[in-house]
Design a protein around this motif. Structure first.
Motif, mmCIF file in Angstrom:
data_model
loop_
_atom_site.group_PDB
_atom_site.id
_atom_site.type_symbol
_atom_site.label_atom_id
_atom_site.label_comp_id
_atom_site.label_asym_id
_atom_site.label_seq_id
_atom_site.Cartn_x
_atom_site.Cartn_y
_atom_site.Cartn_z
ATOM 1 N N THR A 211 0.849 -1.208 0.000
ATOM 2 C CA THR A 211 0.000 0.000 0.000
ATOM 3 C C THR A 211 0.881 1.254 0.000
ATOM 4 O OG1 THR A 211 -0.257 0.138 2.423
ATOM 5 C CG2 THR A 211 -1.815 -1.282 1.229
ATOM 6 N N GLY A 212 0.295 2.377 -0.378
ATOM 7 C CA GLY A 212 1.040 3.626 -0.552
ATOM 8 C C GLY A 212 1.649 4.122 0.757
ATOM 9 N N VAL A 213 2.821 4.713 0.633
ATOM 10 C CA VAL A 213 3.544 5.200 1.819
ATOM 11 C C VAL A 213 3.639 6.722 1.763
ATOM 12 C CG1 VAL A 213 5.840 5.264 2.898
ATOM 13 C CG2 VAL A 213 4.837 3.076 2.195
ATOM 14 N N ARG A 214 3.276 7.367 2.899
ATOM 15 C CA ARG A 214 3.325 8.829 2.978
ATOM 16 C C ARG A 214 3.939 9.253 4.308
ATOM 17 N NH1 ARG A 214 2.097 7.850 -1.398
ATOM 18 N NH2 ARG A 214 0.484 8.748 -2.749
ATOM 19 N N ASP A 215 4.332 10.525 4.335
ATOM 20 C CA ASP A 215 4.950 11.115 5.526
ATOM 21 C C ASP A 215 3.894 11.957 6.243
ATOM 22 O OD1 ASP A 215 6.473 12.559 7.329
ATOM 23 O OD2 ASP A 215 8.103 12.941 5.912
ATOM 24 N N TYR A 216 3.214 11.352 7.208
ATOM 25 C CA TYR A 216 2.151 12.061 7.941
ATOM 26 C C TYR A 216 2.797 12.907 9.034
ATOM 27 C CZ TYR A 216 -0.712 8.875 5.316
ATOM 28 O OH TYR A 216 -1.296 8.195 4.276
ATOM 29 N N VAL A 217 2.386 14.178 9.091
ATOM 30 C CA VAL A 217 3.005 15.098 10.053
ATOM 31 C C VAL A 217 1.887 15.789 10.843
ATOM 32 C CG1 VAL A 217 3.298 16.841 8.198
ATOM 33 C CG2 VAL A 217 4.611 17.057 10.297
ATOM 34 N N HIS A 218 2.077 15.823 12.160
ATOM 35 C CA HIS A 218 1.022 16.355 13.041
ATOM 36 C C HIS A 218 0.832 17.853 12.776
ATOM 37 C CE1 HIS A 218 -1.350 17.264 16.581
ATOM 38 N NE2 HIS A 218 -1.372 15.992 16.919
ATOM 39 N N VAL A 219 -0.427 18.266 12.718
ATOM 40 C CA VAL A 219 -0.729 19.664 12.372
ATOM 41 C C VAL A 219 -0.153 20.643 13.406
ATOM 42 C CG1 VAL A 219 -3.030 19.601 13.459
ATOM 43 C CG2 VAL A 219 -2.602 21.193 11.581
ATOM 44 N N VAL A 220 -0.022 20.205 14.656
ATOM 45 C CA VAL A 220 0.566 21.109 15.665
ATOM 46 C C VAL A 220 2.076 21.244 15.425
ATOM 47 C CG1 VAL A 220 0.990 21.455 18.133
ATOM 48 C CG2 VAL A 220 -1.272 20.712 17.350
ATOM 49 N N ASP A 221 2.725 20.162 15.001
ATOM 50 C CA ASP A 221 4.135 20.283 14.609
ATOM 51 C C ASP A 221 4.283 21.247 13.429
ATOM 52 O OD1 ASP A 221 5.555 18.672 16.449
ATOM 53 O OD2 ASP A 221 4.894 16.852 15.430
ATOM 54 N N LEU A 222 3.356 21.135 12.472
ATOM 55 C CA LEU A 222 3.396 22.050 11.314
ATOM 56 C C LEU A 222 3.255 23.495 11.781
ATOM 57 C CD1 LEU A 222 1.149 20.733 8.403
ATOM 58 C CD2 LEU A 222 3.636 20.881 8.515
ATOM 59 N N ALA A 223 2.293 23.725 12.660
ATOM 60 C CA ALA A 223 2.064 25.089 13.161
ATOM 61 C C ALA A 223 3.350 25.633 13.773
ATOM 62 C CB ALA A 223 0.919 25.085 14.182
ATOM 63 N N LEU A 224 4.028 24.793 14.552
ATOM 64 C CA LEU A 224 5.264 25.252 15.199
ATOM 65 C C LEU A 224 6.364 25.505 14.166
ATOM 66 C CD1 LEU A 224 5.106 22.976 18.370
ATOM 67 C CD2 LEU A 224 4.529 25.414 18.186
ATOM 68 N N GLY B 12 -2.928 8.862 -10.478
ATOM 69 C CA GLY B 12 -2.096 10.006 -10.086
ATOM 70 C C GLY B 12 -1.328 9.786 -8.791
ATOM 71 N N ASP B 13 -1.641 8.728 -8.028
ATOM 72 C CA ASP B 13 -0.933 8.498 -6.754
ATOM 73 C C ASP B 13 0.449 7.905 -6.997
ATOM 74 O OD1 ASP B 13 -2.885 9.444 -5.110
ATOM 75 O OD2 ASP B 13 -3.548 7.477 -4.382
ATOM 76 N N SER B 14 1.435 8.357 -6.207
ATOM 77 C CA SER B 14 2.742 7.715 -6.277
ATOM 78 C C SER B 14 2.820 6.651 -5.175
ATOM 79 C CB SER B 14 3.855 8.740 -6.132
ATOM 80 O OG SER B 14 3.658 9.488 -4.970
ATOM 81 N N ALA B 15 3.810 5.771 -5.308
ATOM 82 C CA ALA B 15 3.948 4.669 -4.354
ATOM 83 C C ALA B 15 4.410 5.193 -2.994
ATOM 84 C CB ALA B 15 4.951 3.645 -4.889
ATOM 85 N N VAL B 16 5.448 6.018 -3.036
ATOM 86 C CA VAL B 16 6.126 6.399 -1.794
ATOM 87 C C VAL B 16 6.467 7.879 -1.823
ATOM 88 C CG1 VAL B 16 8.160 5.996 -0.342
ATOM 89 C CG2 VAL B 16 7.225 4.118 -1.674
ATOM 90 N N SER B 17 6.209 8.567 -0.723
ATOM 91 C CA SER B 17 6.658 9.952 -0.604
ATOM 92 C C SER B 17 6.978 10.242 0.862
ATOM 93 C CB SER B 17 5.556 10.897 -1.099
ATOM 94 O OG SER B 17 5.842 12.226 -0.721
ATOM 95 N N TYR B 18 8.210 10.593 1.123
ATOM 96 C CA TYR B 18 8.531 11.106 2.460
ATOM 97 C C TYR B 18 9.697 12.077 2.378
ATOM 98 C CZ TYR B 18 11.906 7.194 2.678
ATOM 99 O OH TYR B 18 12.900 6.302 2.412
ATOM 100 N N ALA B 19 9.760 12.909 3.405
ATOM 101 C CA ALA B 19 10.675 14.055 3.372
ATOM 102 C C ALA B 19 12.052 13.705 3.886
ATOM 103 C CB ALA B 19 10.105 15.166 4.254
ATOM 104 N N ASP B 20 13.027 14.458 3.404
ATOM 105 C CA ASP B 20 14.261 14.655 4.152
ATOM 106 C C ASP B 20 14.070 16.004 4.851
ATOM 107 O OD1 ASP B 20 16.666 15.490 5.115
ATOM 108 O OD2 ASP B 20 17.834 14.848 3.382
ATOM 109 N N PRO B 21 13.803 16.002 6.153
ATOM 110 C CA PRO B 21 13.521 17.274 6.835
ATOM 111 C C PRO B 21 14.766 17.896 7.465
ATOM 112 C CG PRO B 21 12.910 15.432 8.249
ATOM 113 C CD PRO B 21 13.615 14.844 7.043
ATOM 114 N N SER B 22 15.973 17.446 7.055
ATOM 115 C CA SER B 22 17.178 17.885 7.771
ATOM 116 C C SER B 22 17.482 19.369 7.572
ATOM 117 C CB SER B 22 18.382 17.024 7.383
ATOM 118 O OG SER B 22 18.568 17.073 5.998
#
Ligand code: NAD
Ligand code: UFG
Length: 347
Positions: A227-240, A293-303
């Motif tokens: 199944t598809g892989v994504r980088d889920y990020v908490h909205v409060v982390d985003l706000a910060l 239109g969906d890709s298999a995998v998406s995640y960040a390098d947040p460094s």
């Protein structure tokens, strides 16, 4: 600082407004309520003890935007306002380019005219398009694959040109990965109009009994469980992350881009497991064909965000599901569960 938050009644904007107020900033929200309810800001008011100043204005109304910027004495703008449904953007590209790109140009022209040249912009990992070169770094090629994504890419180009042309501008392009979760109070959260397209809100509505089961789009991707892989990020982390970007911009000029993600991916089945654990019973699902239109995998390098902003996502997938479920459980019909409420800020 005195901050204008466009789209501040929406999902990410309301959480960021809360964080800005908690950090002691003054906030004015501008929103046309096309995809949100003023009730979100009433609740931000309850949480902070501060009345949120909401102006119901459409960014396409350039005269009204100019009046707001002219009178506001703002130090900076956080720009969340935009339409965001990928499928709808394919059906109605003109509406998306007009709303997102023209709305942004109206805002930028008035900011420039009134000497407000600090901007934090809501971009998206969608600008990377179908790029399986994970983890995605800010240097990866941009190649958005739908009109919504291209509005983000065009706006990034405009903001990059602006930062190069005039060294008085300080601009952050924040590329969010997959926002999820809600404030821990359960008072504010994502309130999609109609049937949600995104995974977390749909799973939450299935758990609440509003739909029978989750359709898992594809189980034949080259991932651990198909199944598809994504980088889920908490909205409060985003706000910060927005607050961190704002502080960074205080000392620099130019245009900067940062990925806001956790750096690790979760599959659809892992999300379903985590959500079921939060609910205390299994969320039903069935496999269905891949979504176009969906890709298999998406995640960040947040460094880069860590290095420049000192920001990293702290909240786990389990926490996102618990918080999302608390919001869903307490507000089964979203903000319309409380139809008597009106916004309280001046117009
Ligand atoms: P949202 O729809 O909840 O919030 C957007 C807000 O903008 C809404 O309150 C809407 O009423 C307002 N708005 C739209 N057009 C406007 C206009 N012309 N004038 C005034 N207000 C207008 O969406 P969100 O999830 O909070 O997203 C915020 C931003 O982040 C958007 O720009 C979105 O494209 C971007 N983004 C979202 C996600 C996501 O998955 N939620 C991912 C990446 C990027
Ligand atoms: N999925 C399902 N069933 C559903 C919904 C989604 O299986 O009912 C799957 C998708 O196939 C994908 C994953 O769950 O593998 C996540 O899908 P979302 O629709 O939640 O998120 P996307 O990654 O497709 O896209 C979202 C936003 C975009 C944004 C992007 C990156 O919709 O606008 O995240 O931020 F650009």
């Amino acid at each position: 600082m005195r901050i204008l938050v466009t789209g501040g009644a929406g999902y990410i904007g309301s959480h960021t407004t809360l964080s800005l107020l908690e950090a002691g900033h003054e906030v004015v929200v501008v929103d046309n309520l096309a995809n949100s309810s003023s009730e979100s800001l009433v609740r931000v008011g309850h949480l902070t003890g501060k009345n949120v100043d909401l102006r119901i204005v459409d960014l396409l109304d350039s005269a009204a935007v100019d009046e707001l910027l002219g009178a506001g004495a703002f130090d900076a703008v956080m720009h969340f306002a935009g339409l965001k449904a990928v499928g709808e953007s394919v059906q109605k590209p003109l509406m998306y380019y007009h709303n997102n790109v023209v709305g942004t140009i109206n805002l930028l022209r008035s900011m420039d005219k009134h000497d407000v040249r600090t901007l934090v912009f809501s971009s998206s990992a969608t600008v990377y398009g179908d790029n399986d070169r994970v983890p995605l770094t800010e240097g990866c090629e941009l190649n958005a694959s739908n009109p919504y994504g291209r509005t983000k890419e065009h706006i990034e180009d405009i903001l990059t040109d602006l930062g190069s042309a005039d060294s008085r501008w300080s601009i952050a392009l924040l590329r969010y990965f997959n926002p999820a979760g809600a404030h821990e109070s359960g008072l504010i959260g994502e309130d999609p109009l109609g049937t949600p397209n995104n995974l977390l809100p749909f799973v939450a509505q299935v758990a609440a009994g509003r739909h029978e089961y989750v359709k898992v789009f594809g189980n034949d991707y080259p991932t651990t469980d198909g199944t598809g892989v994504r980088d889920y990020v908490h909205v409060v982390d985003l706000a910060l992350g927005h607050l961190a970007a704002l502080s960074y911009l205080e000392g620099v000029q130019g245009t900067f881009s940062w990925n806001l993600g956790t750096g690790s991916g979760s599959s659809v089945l892992e999300v379903l497991d985590a959500f079921s654990a939060a609910v205390g019973k299994e969320v039903p699902y069935e496999f269905s064909p891949r979504r176009s239109g969906d890709s298999a995998v998406s995640y960040a390098d947040p460094s880069q965000a860590m290095a420049d902003l000192g920001w990293s996502a702290k909240r786990s997938l389990a926490r996102m599901c618990e918080d999302h479920w608390r919001w869903q459980r307490s507000n089964p019909m979203g903000y319309s569960s409380d139809p008597a409420s009106q916004h309280r800020g001046p117009q």
